[in-house]
Structures are given as C-alpha cells and as structure tokens.
Design a protein around this motif. Sequence first.
Motif, PDB file in Angstrom:
ATOM      1  N   ASP A  36      36.215  42.540  43.291  1.00  7.57           N
ATOM      2  CA  ASP A  36      35.743  43.914  43.133  1.00  7.57           C
ATOM      3  C   ASP A  36      36.853  44.747  42.482  1.00  7.57           C
ATOM      4  N   PRO A  37      36.548  45.443  41.383  1.00  9.87           N
ATOM      5  CA  PRO A  37      37.579  46.225  40.681  1.00  9.87           C
ATOM      6  C   PRO A  37      38.306  47.247  41.557  1.00  9.87           C
ATOM      7  N   LYS A  38      37.675  47.747  42.611  1.00  9.70           N
ATOM      8  CA  LYS A  38      38.345  48.758  43.435  1.00  9.70           C
ATOM      9  C   LYS A  38      39.575  48.198  44.155  1.00  9.70           C
ATOM     10  N   TYR A  39      39.681  46.863  44.273  1.00  8.02           N
ATOM     11  CA  TYR A  39      40.858  46.251  44.896  1.00  8.02           C
ATOM     12  C   TYR A  39      41.939  45.908  43.868  1.00  8.02           C
ATOM     13  N   ALA A  40      41.651  46.149  42.592  1.00  4.02           N
ATOM     14  CA  ALA A  40      42.628  46.014  41.498  1.00  4.02           C
ATOM     15  C   ALA A  40      43.298  44.639  41.457  1.00  4.02           C
ATOM     16  N   GLY A  41      42.511  43.584  41.669  1.00  8.12           N
ATOM     17  CA  GLY A  41      43.064  42.228  41.596  1.00  8.12           C
ATOM     18  C   GLY A  41      43.610  41.926  40.208  1.00  8.12           C
ATOM     19  N   GLN A  42      44.717  41.225  40.176  1.00  9.82           N
ATOM     20  CA  GLN A  42      45.335  40.802  38.926  1.00  9.82           C
ATOM     21  C   GLN A  42      45.172  39.297  38.807  1.00  9.82           C
ATOM     22  N   VAL A  63      46.494  40.714  44.876  1.00 10.69           N
ATOM     23  CA  VAL A  63      45.992  42.032  45.255  1.00 10.69           C
ATOM     24  C   VAL A  63      47.136  42.723  45.992  1.00 10.69           C
ATOM     25  N   ASP A  64      47.597  43.844  45.473  1.00  8.40           N
ATOM     26  CA  ASP A  64      48.741  44.498  46.104  1.00  8.40           C
ATOM     27  C   ASP A  64      48.327  45.188  47.401  1.00  8.40           C
ATOM     28  N   HIS A  67      46.016  48.368  47.554  1.00  5.03           N
ATOM     29  CA  HIS A  67      44.584  48.227  47.306  1.00  5.03           C
ATOM     30  C   HIS A  67      43.899  47.257  48.276  1.00  5.03           C
ATOM     31  N   SER A  68      44.670  46.562  49.070  1.00  9.45           N
ATOM     32  CA  SER A  68      44.158  45.467  49.898  1.00  9.45           C
ATOM     33  C   SER A  68      43.482  45.939  51.182  1.00  9.45           C
TER      34      SER A  68
END
Length: 174
Positions: A36-42, A63-64, A67-68
């Motif tokens: 999910d983009p709201k968790y800003a996974g790289q 996931v930093d 945002h986790s």
Amino acid sequence: YKLTTLSGRPTTKSLDSIGGFRSNGEFGFLLNMIFDPKYAGQFQWERWGMIRGRQAHVFAFFVDQAHSKFTVNVSSFLKHAHVVSGMRGSVYVDRETCQILRITHAAENLPSNFPVIRVPGALDYDFTDIAGQKYLLPRRAWFRMVMKDSQSRNVMDFSDYRKFTGEATLVFDK
C-alpha cells in the motif's frame, strides 16, 4: 486459528492457554503494509530465486519506522513492552504468473533497551483447491522472537480451506 501441535506433539490446548508469542496478519495485513503506497515501501530487484520448482523474481523491500504499523509486543508477569518498528525483507514473485509465492521479513531498528533483539519470519503462499477452483493462499508461516536470554519459534501450517456459500430468496408481498 487452532492449535494442533505443541512442541511437535498433538494437543487440545487453546492458544490463549499456552502463552508465548503470536503473530497475525498472514491473510492480508502483511501484504497491505508492504504494497500500500501509504506505507511508502521501497523496493529493489535483488536476484532470481526458486520456490517449489518455480523461478521467481526476488525483490528486497523496506518500510521505515515512520510509515510502519509492524508492531512487536512483549509481556511477562510484571512488564509489558511495545514498539512499532520498521520492516525489511524480500518478496518472491512468480516469473510466469506475477503472483507472490513467499515473503520474508524482519523488524528493523528495534531500540537497544527493548527486550527483543530480532523478529525474523517468512510466509509462503501456495495454490489450494477449494470447491474445484485454485486459489493462492497462505500455506505456511514461521516466526522467531530472539530475546537477550531466550528465543521462541512459531510455525503455522494453514490447511482445510473451505468454501462457504448460502442462498437467499427475497419475496415482497403486495
């Protein structure tokens, strides 16, 4: 969830009665938090891998903590500790079908004063026949909790999937 074995032996005990650590999220939360983009996974392509004879893309993910929602809770007789940590791992994606076959993960940047040192785990997906149709569902998960003076491991096998259906008829009287 139903506890079927304890230390490799069949048991009728309930999960609540044995204590220890547990996980949840195998049926959606983990996937949601990674993608999910709201968790800003790289993500970064890492290598090719094999899962049950199938070639898979292996992507590293991160996931930093900011945002986790990856939470580690520890309770003992008198203490309760709780932390939301970042998460790092790998996602194995089937080369032919582009479906996820495995996720490995671990808590990232746990505080040095936290009683848990590491929390690695993995979740395998496999095709399961339900009412004559194939579905990709969680098949097996394992997690370890490594503490300063001990460690525990949970292994979960998911089976006996069933399809439940129902029928209803609505009748409107005039």
